[in-house]
Scaffold this motif. Structure first.
Motif, short mmCIF file in Angstrom:
data_model
loop_
_atom_site.label_atom_id
_atom_site.label_comp_id
_atom_site.label_asym_id
_atom_site.label_seq_id
_atom_site.Cartn_x
_atom_site.Cartn_y
_atom_site.Cartn_z
N GLU A 8 3.17 -21.51 -44.58
CA GLU A 8 1.83 -22.08 -44.75
C GLU A 8 1.34 -22.82 -43.51
O GLU A 8 0.17 -23.16 -43.41
N THR A 43 -0.46 -19.45 -42.08
CA THR A 43 -1.27 -18.55 -42.89
C THR A 43 -1.56 -19.20 -44.24
O THR A 43 -0.92 -20.18 -44.61
N THR A 44 -2.50 -18.63 -44.96
CA THR A 44 -2.85 -19.18 -46.27
C THR A 44 -2.28 -18.30 -47.37
O THR A 44 -2.12 -17.08 -47.21
N HIS A 45 -1.96 -18.93 -48.49
CA HIS A 45 -1.51 -18.26 -49.71
C HIS A 45 -0.31 -17.33 -49.51
O HIS A 45 -0.32 -16.20 -49.99
N MET A 99 -2.21 -24.38 -39.28
CA MET A 99 -3.13 -24.68 -40.37
C MET A 99 -3.31 -26.19 -40.57
O MET A 99 -4.20 -26.60 -41.30
#
Length: 201
Positions: A22, A25-27, A165
């Motif tokens: 995370e 990147t997301t999810h 992120m």
């Protein structure tokens, strides 16, 4: 990572991996072989994936020019040592691959103590994207590393230019990596990593 029940040990192992992913990147999520979180003493595959997964198994990392593929082999085992069990997930191998979005290899981190390759020790391949045509090394060369954590690969991605992120990504990766470093038992695998007999304790 230890746990009293199979799902506790599995979650203790996988949660830091997903948290580390995370950072870039997301999810993200995990895919593992059937029954992998509960069957003892059997090797299973774990794939880290996310929303931007491509058909070839590589994960796009935002707007960066890089993609990541991460595969691990693991086993759920009993461990009677204090603070190591009663159940624990142990890593049996990994394949972390960083490449550019046009498919050129950058770095491939491998550890496959079993399988067809003659090289059983942890190593990295420097991708052809990083080598001149007259380079001393080739992309086939095994550059020995010792075992590399997934968190170290995520750090490498950020240092290569993948936008993190969150601003505290360094602290987050340290927090994810610490449980693994505390509970590793790599000295038990000395022979498979070095090709030599383990020294006496």
């Amino acid at each position: 990572m230890p746990g009293n029940k199979p799902h506790e040990a599995f979650n203790a192992f996988t949660t830091p991996l997903v948290d580390a992913l995370e950072c870039v990147t997301t999810h993200p999520r995990m895919e593992f072989s059937a029954g992998g979180s509960s069957i003892l003493d059997q090797k299973h595959n774990l794939l880290l994936v996310g929303r931007q997964l491509k058909n070839d198994g590589y994960l796009r990392l935002g707007r960066s020019p890089f993609e990541l593929r991460a595969r691990l082999k693991y086993m759920l085992i009993k461990d009677d040592r204090e603070n190591y069990g009663p159940l624990r997930v142990t890593t049996c191998g990994y394949d972390y691959s960083i490449r550019t979005t046009d498919g050129a290899a950058v770095l491939d981190y491998h550890w496959h103590p079993t399988g067809l390759s003659h090289e059983k020790r942890p190593h990295v391949h420097i991708g052809s994207a990083q080598l001149r045509s007259d380079a001393v090394l080739s992309s086939k060369r095994h550059v020995y590393t010792g075992r590399v954590t997934f968190e170290a690969v995520v750090r490498e991605l950020i240092e290569l230019g993948v936008e993190p992120m969150s601003k505290d990504w360094g602290d987050l990766l340290d927090m994810c990596e610490t449980p693994h470093l505390l509970h590793r038992s790599w000295h038990h695998d000395y022979e498979s990593e070095t090709g030599r007999n383990a020294p006496p304790d």
